[in-house]
Design a protein around this motif. Sequence first.
Motif, PDB file in Angstrom:
ATOM      1  N   VAL A 193     -29.901  -3.615   5.725  1.00  0.00           N
ATOM      2  CA  VAL A 193     -30.159  -5.234   5.406  1.00  0.00           C
ATOM      3  C   VAL A 193     -29.576  -5.749   4.350  1.00  0.00           C
ATOM      4  O   VAL A 193     -29.822  -5.153   3.131  1.00  0.00           O
ATOM      5  N   VAL A 194     -28.867  -6.695   4.206  1.00  0.00           N
ATOM      6  CA  VAL A 194     -28.256  -7.251   2.991  1.00  0.00           C
ATOM      7  C   VAL A 194     -29.082  -8.625   2.962  1.00  0.00           C
ATOM      8  O   VAL A 194     -28.898  -9.567   3.652  1.00  0.00           O
ATOM      9  N   VAL A 195     -29.635  -8.809   1.608  1.00  0.00           N
ATOM     10  CA  VAL A 195     -30.505  -9.774   1.201  1.00  0.00           C
ATOM     11  C   VAL A 195     -29.601 -10.505   0.272  1.00  0.00           C
ATOM     12  O   VAL A 195     -29.214 -10.216  -0.718  1.00  0.00           O
ATOM     13  N   ILE A 196     -29.308 -11.804   0.604  1.00  0.00           N
ATOM     14  CA  ILE A 196     -28.506 -12.841  -0.330  1.00  0.00           C
ATOM     15  C   ILE A 196     -29.356 -14.102  -0.700  1.00  0.00           C
ATOM     16  O   ILE A 196     -29.887 -14.645   0.109  1.00  0.00           O
ATOM     17  N   GLY A 197     -29.636 -14.148  -1.965  1.00  0.00           N
ATOM     18  CA  GLY A 197     -30.219 -15.437  -2.306  1.00  0.00           C
ATOM     19  C   GLY A 197     -29.467 -16.431  -2.351  1.00  0.00           C
ATOM     20  O   GLY A 197     -28.371 -16.644  -2.233  1.00  0.00           O
ATOM     21  N   ASN A 198     -30.227 -17.755  -2.887  1.00  0.00           N
ATOM     22  CA  ASN A 198     -29.446 -18.868  -3.024  1.00  0.00           C
ATOM     23  C   ASN A 198     -28.681 -19.062  -4.427  1.00  0.00           C
ATOM     24  O   ASN A 198     -28.752 -18.144  -5.330  1.00  0.00           O
ATOM     25  N   GLU A 199     -27.693 -19.949  -4.517  1.00  0.00           N
ATOM     26  CA  GLU A 199     -26.796 -20.089  -5.749  1.00  0.00           C
ATOM     27  C   GLU A 199     -27.546 -20.303  -7.071  1.00  0.00           C
ATOM     28  O   GLU A 199     -27.072 -19.548  -8.141  1.00  0.00           O
ATOM     29  N   SER A 200     -28.807 -21.058  -7.086  1.00  0.00           N
ATOM     30  CA  SER A 200     -29.354 -21.514  -8.043  1.00  0.00           C
ATOM     31  C   SER A 200     -30.250 -20.297  -8.565  1.00  0.00           C
ATOM     32  O   SER A 200     -30.367 -20.036  -9.802  1.00  0.00           O
ATOM     33  N   LYS A 201     -31.043 -19.828  -7.847  1.00  0.00           N
ATOM     34  CA  LYS A 201     -32.177 -18.914  -8.263  1.00  0.00           C
ATOM     35  C   LYS A 201     -31.949 -17.543  -7.665  1.00  0.00           C
ATOM     36  O   LYS A 201     -32.914 -16.480  -8.043  1.00  0.00           O
ATOM     37  N   GLY A 202     -30.896 -17.332  -6.729  1.00  0.00           N
ATOM     38  CA  GLY A 202     -30.766 -15.753  -6.353  1.00  0.00           C
ATOM     39  C   GLY A 202     -32.086 -15.237  -5.404  1.00  0.00           C
ATOM     40  O   GLY A 202     -32.759 -16.187  -4.815  1.00  0.00           O
ATOM     41  N   VAL A 203     -32.040 -13.904  -5.393  1.00  0.00           N
ATOM     42  CA  VAL A 203     -33.428 -13.619  -4.625  1.00  0.00           C
ATOM     43  C   VAL A 203     -34.705 -13.499  -5.724  1.00  0.00           C
ATOM     44  O   VAL A 203     -34.548 -12.863  -6.713  1.00  0.00           O
ATOM     45  N   SER A 204     -35.711 -13.779  -4.866  1.00  0.00           N
ATOM     46  CA  SER A 204     -37.010 -13.828  -5.664  1.00  0.00           C
ATOM     47  C   SER A 204     -37.420 -12.369  -6.186  1.00  0.00           C
ATOM     48  O   SER A 204     -37.171 -11.422  -5.646  1.00  0.00           O
ATOM     49  N   GLU A 205     -37.979 -12.255  -7.476  1.00  0.00           N
ATOM     50  CA  GLU A 205     -38.500 -11.068  -7.923  1.00  0.00           C
ATOM     51  C   GLU A 205     -39.462 -10.256  -7.032  1.00  0.00           C
ATOM     52  O   GLU A 205     -39.613  -9.156  -6.994  1.00  0.00           O
ATOM     53  N   GLU A 206     -40.018 -10.890  -6.162  1.00  0.00           N
ATOM     54  CA  GLU A 206     -40.906 -10.421  -5.206  1.00  0.00           C
ATOM     55  C   GLU A 206     -40.361  -9.547  -4.126  1.00  0.00           C
ATOM     56  O   GLU A 206     -40.886  -8.491  -3.929  1.00  0.00           O
ATOM     57  N   VAL A 207     -38.837  -9.823  -3.809  1.00  0.00           N
ATOM     58  CA  VAL A 207     -38.244  -9.125  -2.979  1.00  0.00           C
ATOM     59  C   VAL A 207     -37.656  -7.962  -3.660  1.00  0.00           C
ATOM     60  O   VAL A 207     -37.604  -7.032  -3.322  1.00  0.00           O
TER      61      VAL A 207
END
Length: 64
Positions: free
Chosen positions: A50-64
């Motif tokens: 599974v590839v998790v990609i965050g958004n451009e401004s905040k990326g992936v949350s610390e929770e993940v």
Amino acid sequence: MGAIFRVNIERHKEFTQKLLELKEKGYKIIVTSLQTNKNFYDLNLKEKCVVVIGNESKGVSEEV
């Protein structure tokens, strides 16, 4: 044809729970980050993953 037509894209309200379920089923969880020295092209994407990609401004949350 673009790769978007060959990749399963999903969204879940309980995202972290879904990731835990997939990990239990043997999926490797790959999370993108700007704060790493690893290269995406060096990963083995032939195994279940599974590839998790965050958004451009905040990326992936610390929770993940």
